[in-house]
Design a protein around this motif. Structure first.
Motif, PDB file in Angstrom:
ATOM      1  N   ILE A 274       9.892  -0.738   6.511  1.00  0.00           N
ATOM      2  CA  ILE A 274      10.226  -1.976   7.135  1.00  0.00           C
ATOM      3  C   ILE A 274       9.446  -2.109   8.402  1.00  0.00           C
ATOM      4  O   ILE A 274       8.844  -3.010   8.780  1.00  0.00           O
ATOM      5  CB  ILE A 274      11.695  -2.403   6.905  1.00  0.00           C
ATOM      6  CG1 ILE A 274      12.367  -2.667   5.734  1.00  0.00           C
ATOM      7  CG2 ILE A 274      11.623  -3.881   7.916  1.00  0.00           C
ATOM      8  CD1 ILE A 274      13.603  -3.064   5.763  1.00  0.00           C
TER       9      ILE A 274
ATOM     10  N   GLU B  18       7.124  -0.174   9.225  1.00  0.00           N
ATOM     11  CA  GLU B  18       5.599  -0.226   8.891  1.00  0.00           C
ATOM     12  C   GLU B  18       5.061  -1.489   8.709  1.00  0.00           C
ATOM     13  O   GLU B  18       4.014  -1.883   9.363  1.00  0.00           O
ATOM     14  CB  GLU B  18       5.325   0.741   7.649  1.00  0.00           C
ATOM     15  CG  GLU B  18       3.934   1.174   7.415  1.00  0.00           C
ATOM     16  CD  GLU B  18       3.746   1.829   6.037  1.00  0.00           C
ATOM     17  OE1 GLU B  18       4.958   2.308   5.451  1.00  0.00           O
ATOM     18  OE2 GLU B  18       2.633   1.739   5.631  1.00  0.00           O
ATOM     19  N   LYS B  19       5.769  -2.430   8.286  1.00  0.00           N
ATOM     20  CA  LYS B  19       5.278  -3.891   8.046  1.00  0.00           C
ATOM     21  C   LYS B  19       5.659  -4.762   9.403  1.00  0.00           C
ATOM     22  O   LYS B  19       4.572  -5.334   9.767  1.00  0.00           O
ATOM     23  CB  LYS B  19       6.171  -4.423   7.022  1.00  0.00           C
ATOM     24  CG  LYS B  19       5.825  -4.255   5.443  1.00  0.00           C
ATOM     25  CD  LYS B  19       4.630  -4.953   5.259  1.00  0.00           C
ATOM     26  CE  LYS B  19       4.478  -4.897   3.552  1.00  0.00           C
ATOM     27  NZ  LYS B  19       2.973  -5.050   3.219  1.00  0.00           N
TER      28      LYS B  19
ATOM     29  N   MET C 244       2.180  -3.680  11.212  1.00  0.00           N
ATOM     30  CA  MET C 244       1.330  -4.448  10.851  1.00  0.00           C
ATOM     31  C   MET C 244       1.243  -6.017  11.215  1.00  0.00           C
ATOM     32  O   MET C 244       0.284  -6.320  11.717  1.00  0.00           O
ATOM     33  CB  MET C 244       1.233  -4.470   9.128  1.00  0.00           C
ATOM     34  CG  MET C 244       0.778  -3.381   8.517  1.00  0.00           C
ATOM     35  SD  MET C 244       0.594  -3.597   6.776  1.00  0.00           S
ATOM     36  CE  MET C 244       1.411  -1.895   6.043  1.00  0.00           C
TER      37      MET C 244
END
Lengths: 405, 405
Positions: free
Chosen positions: A261, A263-264, A267
């Motif tokens: 999560i 990581e998102k 981004m």
């Protein structure tokens, strides 16, 4: 030729409203109004002089690096310090579980961005924080509010809503919880309820968003464990911020959660603003390292405790019968309930004439409830204003009662 | 129990990719690699010592106010100074036309948020800035790239695309233009093309997004008018930033446009991060007021001109035949075209072995073109690295040519 603009905007833009609170803040910034309206920390709590020293020190030590682009994840040393603080709270997290955010509001917005499609359900408190409601609504979410009792979100109601959704073959994306000194209600969820919400999240396979900006502003009583500390399956995403425990103007917060999560989030943050100012991150880290942080926080807690006490004393002395309020163990807000016939928005207009302001509570209810409630901030106004403002407010309420008959 | 995460994300999250460039930057941050890859300003251009003084001054003068929440629109004095700078560019705009952003990237993201629904068309250059492409793609936009010649976007191609869309009964939301020293191509649009793009925007009833972070980094030649200065109908939205002309680490930019569009930007920014750090806005304003800003900018332009000249000299001396490059009149980048059979991504892997890095140009093409192009940044590496890096790069290219036979 005049350009026609209105037909060009996106669906998301159509979902956005100007924040009622921020618009109100402009109105209440007239210097002769005593404002209990905003959620502003006291300027007395800002360590202006310490910061002069630390800023110069950061520029001397880190020079150009502090002024360059940084990684989206955030300053490594600051993240280490935050993880260490989290460990003291019983939260076991590594660098892959934490990203620096441009304060909590960015955490709320990116939470919406990475999880919510139009029509998705988000469970929140009724009442709940307006900045969260707005962020999720913009992405087209359907906010479902769970009523409160004097310990916070009612578990029977939460269960029925989740069950009903399940029976319809749907499910919520996440439950939005402000467990400590909730904004606006000033209520803290007891440990048992925290555990039960996590059990329900497990049973219905949901995420939990724990938004806890006031946790360290505790005046008395026992801290309840962070929901993230009770999380055994990685369902809890926690938002933290320096806004209320250091300075809001740095716009510094953090998000803790499951590695994938986060990581998102990284981004989404790349696209949103690339990174949070490195200089401010390094100043915050140096301030934590200096030991001044804890001292200043203790001073802030003392200050707000005094202000809360003063306000509660004023209420007991001046408020007419039929008016009740929460007595928060910490944080910045308390919540007042007026007689059920009284309309807080109308009261506010009258209050502004009498040079005192608050926020009408209905804006915090996703379901149009709370028309006879008001949120009162006790951190910002000075002690003198606190006393005087309570008297003015009590007078306005008594006036309404008299008119009502 | 391990949480299953992947099926929870939104459609927007599904459209997001980690930025190829930022991932690459991590790789190229090894200290022995000479990097022409990032878009970083030179740390030599940062006024570290002046800022020590100015920061202390701002804290002394403004105290707690600089550390408090600010308005979403931004610091009034900074906005006035920016409007004054814009007036010198021929842009007539008032306070209602300008909002401070958390640097240009937030401008790009909010542009996507308030205008783009899934499937909407955005016209961009082919090549174009990756951060823009990513921001718009996240909201589900279909990016349509217009090929470049040596003066930038080709007008015949732009016309056919717009005509074709019209014939299909559709239209683009906006044309995304980086008119000055374009990233990545290093090309500046001549005035005639700017005017023609605006005519086409009028004819096809589109908005134009002018993103101009490098405009003030001009080494030589005549500045072309800002597109906003040529805009008579309020169709142009302009993004500005301090990142390349002052420091990137403050994350300070601005958006100029039609009053009703700026109103939506303000609402979107409220949800995104409430406000940009007041302290940094006040420091930037004080730095502009001090007169140091213009001096430092002139110094930066001189520095980058020297670096560009050095690089062009190195290219002329070392690059094998069959390799061409743009010669930008300003900015931070030039664009190199390799023989058509050569694959820049493969070349990059080889280059990293030889301790030099760049960005393979294909990432800048919305339409998968540019496989034999590379973007080269000349602002960041020192002069010694510039020389050595060019030699290494030429050697790697010659090596590829030899292998190719």
């Amino acid at each position: 030729m005049a350009l026609s603009v209105n037909n060009r905007f996106s669906r998301i833009a159509g979902n956005m409203k100007r924040s009622a609170i921020r618009e109100l803040l402009k109105l209440t910034q007239q210097p002769d109004i005593i404002s209990f309206a905003g959620g502003l920390p006291s300027p007395e709590s800002f360590p202006v002089e310490d910061l002069q020293e630390i800023m110069v020190q950061v520029l001397k030590e880190h020079g150009a690096e502090a002024l360059q682009y940084g990684t989206t994840e955030g300053d490594v040393h600051l993240r280490e310090l935050l993880l260490e603080r989290m460990r003291k709270e019983g939260v076991q997290a590594g660098m892959e579980n934490l990203v620096i955010s441009t304060a909590s509001q960015q955490g709320l917005d990116l939470m919406g961005k990475i999880f919510l499609d139009p029509g998705d359900v988000v469970i929140c408190g009724s009442p709940s924080y307006l900045g969260g409601i707005s962020a999720f609504s913009a992405y087209g979410a359907r906010l479902t509010g769970i009523p409160f009792d004097d310990q916070g979100m009612r578990l029977d109601e939460l269960y029925s809503v989740l069950k009903e959704l399940k029976d319809e073959g749907r499910k919520a994306k996440f439950i939005y919880v402000i467990p400590d000194f909730q904004n606006p209600a000033g209520i803290t969820l007891p440990e048992a309820r925290r555990r039960r919400i996590l059990e329900l999240a497990e049973e219905f396979d949901l995420l939990v968003l724990e938004d806890s900006p006031y946790r360290e502003i505790r005046f008395e009583g026992q801290p309840q464990p962070m929901m993230k500390a009770l999380d055994t399956s990685g369902r809890v995403i926690t938002l933290g911020t320096f806004s209320k425990i250091f300075v809001p103007g740095f716009r510094l917060g953090w998000v803790i959660g499951h590695e994938k999560i986060i990581e998102k989030f990284v981004m989404a943050k790349q696209t949103a603003d690339l990174c949070t100012p490195v200089f401010l991150q390094k100043v915050a880290a140096a301030y934590l390292d200096s030991g001044h942080f804890e001292k200043n926080l203790a001073r802030t807690v003392d200050l707000y405790r005094e202000k809360r006490d003063l306000m509660l004393e004023g209420f007991r002395k001046h408020m007419p019968e039929g008016v009740t309020w929460t007595e928060p163990e910490g944080g910045l807000f308390l919540f007042m309930t007026l007689p059920s016939w009284m309309n807080a928005e109308k009261l506010l207009r009258e209050a502004i004439v009498h040079k005192v302001a608050f926020v009408a509570g209905n804006v915090f209810f996703a379901d149009n409830g709370g028309k006879n409630t008001i949120r009162i901030n006790f951190s910002y106004a000075s002690k003198e204003e606190n006393k005087e403002g309570v008297e003015r407010l009590a007078e306005v309420i008594r006036g309404e009662m008299k008119n009502h008959g």
